[in-house]
Design an enzyme around this catalytic site. Sequence first.
Site, mmCIF file in Angstrom:
data_model
loop_
_atom_site.group_PDB
_atom_site.id
_atom_site.type_symbol
_atom_site.label_atom_id
_atom_site.label_comp_id
_atom_site.label_asym_id
_atom_site.label_seq_id
_atom_site.Cartn_x
_atom_site.Cartn_y
_atom_site.Cartn_z
ATOM 1 N N GLU A 194 51.123 14.458 8.900
ATOM 2 C CA GLU A 194 52.251 15.370 8.480
ATOM 3 C C GLU A 194 52.531 15.416 7.117
ATOM 4 O OE1 GLU A 194 55.561 12.401 9.777
ATOM 5 O OE2 GLU A 194 54.335 10.529 9.220
ATOM 6 N N ASP B 230 57.745 16.728 9.089
ATOM 7 C CA ASP B 230 57.589 16.426 7.806
ATOM 8 C C ASP B 230 56.428 17.427 7.151
ATOM 9 O OD1 ASP B 230 59.066 14.510 6.569
ATOM 10 O OD2 ASP B 230 58.401 13.306 8.098
ATOM 11 N N HIS C 96 76.758 15.052 12.028
ATOM 12 C CA HIS C 96 77.335 14.383 13.204
ATOM 13 C C HIS C 96 77.618 15.292 14.232
ATOM 14 C CE1 HIS C 96 78.875 10.684 10.710
ATOM 15 N NE2 HIS C 96 77.851 10.386 11.085
HETATM 16 C C1 PEP Z 1 57.546 14.441 12.058
HETATM 17 O O1 PEP Z 1 57.742 14.295 10.824
HETATM 18 O O2 PEP Z 1 57.366 15.467 12.746
HETATM 19 C C2 PEP Z 1 58.063 13.350 13.026
HETATM 20 C C3 PEP Z 1 58.000 13.386 14.320
HETATM 21 O O3 PEP Z 1 58.401 12.243 12.383
HETATM 22 P P1 PEP Z 1 59.986 11.911 11.815
HETATM 23 O O4 PEP Z 1 61.066 13.107 12.228
HETATM 24 O O5 PEP Z 1 60.669 10.692 12.388
HETATM 25 O O6 PEP Z 1 59.812 12.091 10.410
HETATM 26 MG MG MG Z 2 57.704 12.317 9.963
#
Ligand code: PEP
Ligand code: MG
Length: 583
Positions: free
Chosen positions: A439, A463, A193
């Site tokens: 991703e 990801d 946080h």
């Molecule tokens: C990512 O995975 O880079 C992305 C933009 O999606 P999120 O962070 O929402 O998983």
């Molecule tokens: Mg993602």
Amino acid sequence: MSLMFTGIGVSRGIAIGEAYLLRRNQIDVTSRALTKKAVPAEIRRLKRALKSARNQLLTTRDNIPKDAAADVSAFIETHILMLDDAMLAQRPIEIIKAELINAEAAMQQQREELGRVFGSMEDTYLATRIDDVNHVIDSVLRALDDGIDDVVGSENWKGQIIVADDLTPADTVAMQHHGVVGFITETGGQLSHTAILARSLGIPAIVGVPDIRRYVKAGETLTLDGAGGLIMAEPTDDMLVDYKRQQKEYRLKQKGLSKLIDADAITLDGVALKLSANIEMEEDFKALKRVNADGVGLYRTEFLYMNSDTVPTEQEHFKVYTKVLRALKGSTLTIRTVDLGADKQMRPGVAPGNRPLSHNPALGLRGIRLCLSDTPLFVPQLRAILRASAKGPIRMLIPMLTNINEVDQCLKLVEQVKLKLAEENIDFDNDMPIGAMIEVPAAAVSARLFAERLDFLSIGTNDLIQYTLAIDRVDDQVNYLYDPLNPAVLQLIKMTIDAGLKANIPVAMCGEMAGDVRYVRILLGLGLTDFSMPPNLLLETKKCLTSARRSSIKKHVNLLLTSSHNPQERHRLLDKINSTNDN
Ligand code: PEP
Ligand code: MG
């Protein structure tokens, strides 16, 4: 004597101030037996405490500056909702009645029970929710102990650096209001946080400095370098002069960036760039306008689900999308279909509930997998996106795709929804572009096939790095392995960009890497021209890219890709790329 400490720098900037050691008064949770007769008075006492904790949060919420990011108030709202929930507003009362014990002991018992429930869920998102529960329970316990304020006193905070074990969202907001210049906490990581709020509020912060309160004295001078994660206690005069200079430079740099708002986004050798914004809440479009972003490259729609006690209806989706579209005044809105699962869960009890919890949520039923397995959840969003596409330029982005079969299933479902809308005489844009998040390594390797079927690709490095390097992106213990420069990651990014070029479709990046000035020139060298990032990082990214010459960077980037797996050599190349300032 000067002392140096290191921690995780989570919010940039240089702070110089006096140490304010935050030691909350010990909360008394001694258990006392009650007579039956004393129960009603004890319940009244607990209700008063709940009300007082609630009032304190409402005051904090009302004091949030108007221009603060939406997640600042979202944290406080969550705490208010928790206070109203039966788990805290009802269950402790039942415990008092059943076990004839005092309110403090009943709250403590409920804390332990919730800890067991949340702990057994093995879910990172819910694991962070238990921190919220603990903060809220502490606030009630303090209110029970008349005279101990929940939000710690605010007398002498101007110009102070707060040093605490942990901070609640309410503390963080209140402190900003009273002129605190920096935060240091003993616990926490990049996604705690304090980290998220400090970044939103623009206050330098370092977290994860164990035991610092044992070594630093109240009132001592501290310097805090939020980018480097470095703290000096009692710096020498020379050090102080140097930090003041760095602070001045940082502020001047921030000021200078505003000149770039209307500048063309083009590199020194004429490569045109697209710099767009990632948004999470509809209110975020205000920040995007301040920096003149090229529309929205990623609208994460999970928050419509996560902040609600019910699944949003088609009409609710439609209303939000058209509102954002109106605010964008003609620039493109890229709506990502809902990416629930893993670190983004709906509230317990809200559909899609009753599914067995995955032992590995990041590898489980998340993103498009969940949507394709639960079309009643997915179709209302698809209908709303298509309907909104009749009102302005919308692109639809699909998360967590791993194979072509999923792409085909999605496209088929979209066609079915279009047919139905046409039957109902409802307008939509038949040519609305549909794109894939790349991703997952499998998707990057197959990017050529994705590019043949879709209208655009967007690389999600958050990801992609997690899955390529097998590290949980929200686990502080393995954070040190989270390396965007790992050659395997760079190769996958390159494969995706090349696939897009070959198929002549746009490739963007919307992961955090696209707004990180340490890496954006490498991405430029790899051929990326379309970057989407949190709005507050856009101008710095613009400066970094528009002062570069892609042709001079390319040879270093090729070396980074092909020749060197040695970390030192890679960092040397990175320095070269980033020090090339053709200005
Ligand atoms: C990512 O995975 O880079 C992305 C933009 O999606 P999120 O962070 O929402 O998983
Ligand atoms: Mg993602």
